[in-house]
Design a protein around this motif. Structure first.
Motif, mmCIF file in Angstrom:
data_model
loop_
_atom_site.group_PDB
_atom_site.id
_atom_site.type_symbol
_atom_site.label_atom_id
_atom_site.label_comp_id
_atom_site.label_asym_id
_atom_site.label_seq_id
_atom_site.Cartn_x
_atom_site.Cartn_y
_atom_site.Cartn_z
ATOM 1 N N ASP A 100 0.866 -1.169 0.000
ATOM 2 C CA ASP A 100 0.000 0.000 0.000
ATOM 3 C C ASP A 100 0.910 1.227 0.000
ATOM 4 O OD1 ASP A 100 -1.652 2.160 0.579
ATOM 5 O OD2 ASP A 100 -2.795 1.082 2.105
ATOM 6 N N SER A 102 0.316 4.425 -0.402
ATOM 7 C CA SER A 102 -0.162 5.549 0.406
ATOM 8 C C SER A 102 0.198 5.367 1.874
ATOM 9 C CB SER A 102 -1.668 5.714 0.256
ATOM 10 O OG SER A 102 -1.989 6.019 -1.066
ATOM 11 N N ALA A 103 0.044 4.151 2.386
ATOM 12 C CA ALA A 103 0.393 3.876 3.786
ATOM 13 C C ALA A 103 1.897 4.049 4.003
ATOM 14 C CB ALA A 103 -0.045 2.470 4.179
ATOM 15 N N LEU A 105 3.981 6.003 2.279
ATOM 16 C CA LEU A 105 4.304 7.428 2.217
ATOM 17 C C LEU A 105 3.890 8.137 3.500
ATOM 18 C CD1 LEU A 105 3.339 8.238 -1.472
ATOM 19 C CD2 LEU A 105 5.619 7.829 -0.542
ATOM 20 N N SER A 106 2.733 7.777 4.034
ATOM 21 C CA SER A 106 2.289 8.359 5.301
ATOM 22 C C SER A 106 3.229 7.968 6.435
ATOM 23 C CB SER A 106 0.866 7.895 5.603
ATOM 24 O OG SER A 106 0.444 8.398 6.847
ATOM 25 N N PRO A 112 3.393 13.407 -1.258
ATOM 26 C CA PRO A 112 3.258 13.015 -2.668
ATOM 27 C C PRO A 112 3.004 14.220 -3.561
ATOM 28 C CG PRO A 112 1.298 12.386 -1.428
ATOM 29 C CD PRO A 112 2.268 12.985 -0.450
ATOM 30 N N TRP A 115 1.552 11.252 -9.379
ATOM 31 C CA TRP A 115 1.094 9.878 -9.318
ATOM 32 C C TRP A 115 0.616 9.434 -10.680
ATOM 33 C CZ3 TRP A 115 -0.801 13.931 -6.607
ATOM 34 C CH2 TRP A 115 -2.016 14.454 -7.021
ATOM 35 N N ILE A 124 3.853 6.593 -7.360
ATOM 36 C CA ILE A 124 3.730 7.876 -6.682
ATOM 37 C C ILE A 124 5.135 8.404 -6.406
ATOM 38 C CG2 ILE A 124 2.900 9.126 -4.659
ATOM 39 C CD1 ILE A 124 0.643 7.106 -4.422
#
Length: 168
Positions: A100, A102-103, A105-106, A112, A115, A124
């Motif tokens: 994942d 997004s997870a 990067l968080s 970001p 993408w 991304i």
């Protein structure tokens, strides 16, 4: 990076380091400064559009979590030194599973900025304060790119600093 993020099950990752110099000079002693032995090195030269002979030195190795920390520390220390000598450095790490993005990067406090989504491929690119290198991609300053393809955890992921240069 990926192995130490807690977001992958993989115990090993394939890592590539690419050094590029437009004037064709890459000091060979850089290879001896790596924090671990047994790298496979390839050196190539090619003529640029400006007529210069550019040099590329690429090293590859499969690493574990401990070695991942060592190579990241080496990268962050060497990048500014190499840049002063006109050498660009790129790092990519590949694991045989999808994540994942997004997870991730968080988790790494990455902002970001670009993408790309296509079928089961996600890419991304963004900026992370802890990474000293960066490039300008359009109007965006980026220093990390993640690509992942597959479904659930079945697939492949690559983390590239500052950007991916080789096919995924």
């Amino acid at each position: 990076m990926l192995l130490n993020s807690g977001m992958v099950q993989a115990r090993g990752a394939e890592v590539s380091v690419l050094l590029w110099s437009e004037d064709g000079t890459i000091p060979i002693d850089i290879m001896t400064q790596f924090p671990m032995p047994d790298w496979i090195w390839t050196q190539k030269e090619q003529q640029t559009n400006s007529g210069n002979i550019a040099a590329t030195l690429t090293g590859n190795r499969v690493i574990n979590q401990t070695e991942e920390s060592m190579i990241y520390t080496w990268y962050t220390a060497m990048a500014p030194v190499l840049k002063k000598n006109g050498i660009q450095i790129y790092l990519d790490e590949r694991v045989p599973e999808a994540i994942d993005i997004s997870a991730y990067l968080s988790h790494t406090n990455t902002l970001p900025s670009q993408w790309f989504l296509l079928d089961n491929l996600v890419s991304i690119a963004g900026y992370q304060r802890n990474i000293g290198t960066n490039i300008l991609a359009g109007k965006d300053r980026i220093n990390i790119q993640l690509l992942s393809r597959g479904e659930m955890t079945d697939g492949n992921t690559v983390l590239a600093i500052p950007v991916l240069l080789k096919e995924f």
